[in-house]
Design a protein around this motif. Structure first.
Motif, PDB file in Angstrom:
ATOM      1  N   ASN A  19       0.835  -1.191   0.000  1.00 10.88           N
ATOM      2  CA  ASN A  19       0.000   0.000   0.000  1.00 10.88           C
ATOM      3  C   ASN A  19       0.871   1.242   0.000  1.00 10.88           C
ATOM      4  O   ASN A  19       2.062   1.187   0.257  1.00 10.88           O
ATOM      5  N   GLU A  20       0.246   2.351  -0.302  1.00 10.77           N
ATOM      6  CA  GLU A  20       0.963   3.622  -0.457  1.00 10.77           C
ATOM      7  C   GLU A  20       1.379   4.233   0.883  1.00 10.77           C
ATOM      8  O   GLU A  20       2.297   5.044   0.920  1.00 10.77           O
ATOM      9  N   GLU A  21       0.734   3.858   1.969  1.00  9.07           N
ATOM     10  CA  GLU A  21       0.985   4.502   3.257  1.00  9.07           C
ATOM     11  C   GLU A  21       2.291   4.060   3.909  1.00  9.07           C
ATOM     12  O   GLU A  21       2.859   4.785   4.720  1.00  9.07           O
ATOM     13  N   LYS A  22       2.776   2.904   3.573  1.00 15.05           N
ATOM     14  CA  LYS A  22       4.000   2.398   4.199  1.00 15.05           C
ATOM     15  C   LYS A  22       5.199   2.619   3.290  1.00 15.05           C
ATOM     16  O   LYS A  22       5.065   2.642   2.071  1.00 15.05           O
ATOM     17  N   TYR A  23       6.361   2.706   3.914  1.00 18.64           N
ATOM     18  CA  TYR A  23       7.596   2.782   3.137  1.00 18.64           C
ATOM     19  C   TYR A  23       7.816   1.472   2.387  1.00 18.64           C
ATOM     20  O   TYR A  23       7.517   0.394   2.897  1.00 18.64           O
ATOM     21  N   ILE A  24       8.370   1.599   1.194  1.00 22.72           N
ATOM     22  CA  ILE A  24       8.578   0.425   0.354  1.00 22.72           C
ATOM     23  C   ILE A  24       9.543  -0.566   1.002  1.00 22.72           C
ATOM     24  O   ILE A  24       9.346  -1.782   0.927  1.00 22.72           O
ATOM     25  N   LYS A  25      10.572  -0.082   1.682  1.00 21.84           N
ATOM     26  CA  LYS A  25      11.545  -0.979   2.326  1.00 21.84           C
ATOM     27  C   LYS A  25      10.891  -1.815   3.419  1.00 21.84           C
ATOM     28  O   LYS A  25      11.194  -2.994   3.574  1.00 21.84           O
ATOM     29  N   VAL A  26       9.997  -1.214   4.174  1.00 20.95           N
ATOM     30  CA  VAL A  26       9.287  -1.939   5.229  1.00 20.95           C
ATOM     31  C   VAL A  26       8.442  -3.051   4.617  1.00 20.95           C
ATOM     32  O   VAL A  26       8.427  -4.187   5.103  1.00 20.95           O
ATOM     33  N   GLN A  27       7.792  -2.736   3.525  1.00 18.77           N
ATOM     34  CA  GLN A  27       6.928  -3.723   2.883  1.00 18.77           C
ATOM     35  C   GLN A  27       7.730  -4.861   2.252  1.00 18.77           C
ATOM     36  O   GLN A  27       7.326  -6.023   2.317  1.00 18.77           O
ATOM     37  N   ILE A  28       8.868  -4.525   1.685  1.00 20.13           N
ATOM     38  CA  ILE A  28       9.730  -5.572   1.113  1.00 20.13           C
ATOM     39  C   ILE A  28      10.275  -6.465   2.229  1.00 20.13           C
ATOM     40  O   ILE A  28      10.365  -7.684   2.070  1.00 20.13           O
ATOM     41  N   ASN A  29      10.606  -5.877   3.358  1.00 18.18           N
ATOM     42  CA  ASN A  29      11.046  -6.691   4.504  1.00 18.18           C
ATOM     43  C   ASN A  29       9.938  -7.622   4.973  1.00 18.18           C
ATOM     44  O   ASN A  29      10.191  -8.776   5.323  1.00 18.18           O
ATOM     45  N   GLU A  30       8.704  -7.141   4.986  1.00 16.21           N
ATOM     46  CA  GLU A  30       7.562  -7.996   5.334  1.00 16.21           C
ATOM     47  C   GLU A  30       7.445  -9.158   4.343  1.00 16.21           C
ATOM     48  O   GLU A  30       7.213 -10.298   4.739  1.00 16.21           O
ATOM     49  N   TYR A  31       7.626  -8.839   3.079  1.00 13.39           N
ATOM     50  CA  TYR A  31       7.539  -9.864   2.043  1.00 13.39           C
ATOM     51  C   TYR A  31       8.634 -10.912   2.217  1.00 13.39           C
ATOM     52  O   TYR A  31       8.381 -12.112   2.122  1.00 13.39           O
ATOM     53  N   HIS A  32       9.838 -10.456   2.504  1.00 17.39           N
ATOM     54  CA  HIS A  32      10.947 -11.400   2.743  1.00 17.39           C
ATOM     55  C   HIS A  32      10.677 -12.272   3.966  1.00 17.39           C
ATOM     56  O   HIS A  32      11.017 -13.467   3.967  1.00 17.39           O
ATOM     57  N   LYS A  33      10.082 -11.704   4.984  1.00 24.28           N
ATOM     58  CA  LYS A  33       9.728 -12.486   6.173  1.00 24.28           C
ATOM     59  C   LYS A  33       8.707 -13.571   5.821  1.00 24.28           C
ATOM     60  O   LYS A  33       8.810 -14.707   6.294  1.00 24.28           O
ATOM     61  N   LEU A  34       7.744 -13.242   4.989  1.00 26.60           N
ATOM     62  CA  LEU A  34       6.775 -14.243   4.543  1.00 26.60           C
ATOM     63  C   LEU A  34       7.461 -15.361   3.760  1.00 26.60           C
ATOM     64  O   LEU A  34       7.144 -16.549   3.932  1.00 26.60           O
ATOM     65  N   LEU A  35       8.419 -15.000   2.924  1.00 28.97           N
ATOM     66  CA  LEU A  35       9.180 -16.013   2.184  1.00 28.97           C
ATOM     67  C   LEU A  35      10.001 -16.886   3.121  1.00 28.97           C
ATOM     68  O   LEU A  35      10.101 -18.105   2.924  1.00 28.97           O
ATOM     69  N   GLU A  36      10.583 -16.290   4.142  1.00 37.67           N
ATOM     70  CA  GLU A  36      11.329 -17.064   5.142  1.00 37.67           C
ATOM     71  C   GLU A  36      10.410 -18.039   5.873  1.00 37.67           C
ATOM     72  O   GLU A  36      10.805 -19.172   6.153  1.00 37.67           O
ATOM     73  N   ASN A  37       9.205 -17.604   6.188  1.00 35.96           N
ATOM     74  CA  ASN A  37       8.240 -18.496   6.846  1.00 35.96           C
ATOM     75  C   ASN A  37       7.911 -19.695   5.959  1.00 35.96           C
ATOM     76  O   ASN A  37       7.808 -20.820   6.444  1.00 35.96           O
ATOM     77  N   LEU A  38       7.750 -19.441   4.660  1.00 32.10           N
ATOM     78  CA  LEU A  38       7.506 -20.546   3.724  1.00 32.10           C
ATOM     79  C   LEU A  38       8.692 -21.508   3.720  1.00 32.10           C
ATOM     80  O   LEU A  38       8.516 -22.725   3.768  1.00 32.10           O
ATOM     81  N   GLU A  39       9.872 -20.957   3.675  1.00 30.77           N
ATOM     82  CA  GLU A  39      11.080 -21.791   3.651  1.00 30.77           C
ATOM     83  C   GLU A  39      11.233 -22.596   4.939  1.00 30.77           C
ATOM     84  O   GLU A  39      11.601 -23.770   4.903  1.00 30.77           O
ATOM     85  N   THR A  40      10.925 -21.987   6.063  1.00 32.20           N
ATOM     86  CA  THR A  40      11.007 -22.677   7.350  1.00 32.20           C
ATOM     87  C   THR A  40      10.090 -23.889   7.386  1.00 32.20           C
ATOM     88  O   THR A  40      10.432 -24.928   7.955  1.00 32.20           O
ATOM     89  N   GLU A  41       8.943 -23.775   6.755  1.00 29.39           N
ATOM     90  CA  GLU A  41       7.977 -24.875   6.714  1.00 29.39           C
ATOM     91  C   GLU A  41       8.235 -25.841   5.559  1.00 29.39           C
ATOM     92  O   GLU A  41       7.430 -26.723   5.293  1.00 29.39           O
ATOM     93  N   ASN A  42       9.345 -25.644   4.855  1.00 35.30           N
ATOM     94  CA  ASN A  42       9.695 -26.477   3.696  1.00 35.30           C
ATOM     95  C   ASN A  42       8.630 -26.439   2.615  1.00 35.30           C
ATOM     96  O   ASN A  42       8.338 -27.445   1.972  1.00 35.30           O
TER      97      ASN A  42
END
Length: 104
Positions: free
Chosen positions: A56-79
């Protein structure tokens, strides 16, 4: 060997649950069923969080990309493995309207 259940590591609640089983295989099967079901529920939750994530437009892009990377890490953790094309396409799809030119 006799086991004194008063000094056992099993709490009374657990003992009451598993004392009805006659064989250890029955206990083992019930535990496998319980924890594999919990694993599936946790994986479904992680996949749902990943899929529902939006930018969304209200958040900084870096914060949102970090959130996205965290979601990817969660997927990886669960194999849970997803094709790279799917991951990149989903990210592009989730970009906000101001990124329309970039999407194309």
């Amino acid at each position: 060997m006799l086991v004194n259940f008063n000094n056992s590591a099993l709490f009374n609640d657990l003992f009451n649950v598993y004392c009805s089983y006659k064989e250890s295989k029955e206990i083992w099967d019930s535990l496998i069923l319980k924890y594999t079901t919990e694993d599936r529920v946790r994986q479904r939750f992680i996949i749902t969080n990943y899929y529902r994530w939006t930018m969304n437009e209200e958040k900084y892009i870096k914060v949102q990309i970090n959130e996205y990377h965290k979601l990817l890490e969660n997927l990886e953790t669960e194999n849970i493995s997803l094709p790279n094309e799917f991951i990149s396409e989903l990210l592009i799809e989730k970009l906000s309207e101001s990124w329309t030119n970039y999407k194309q």
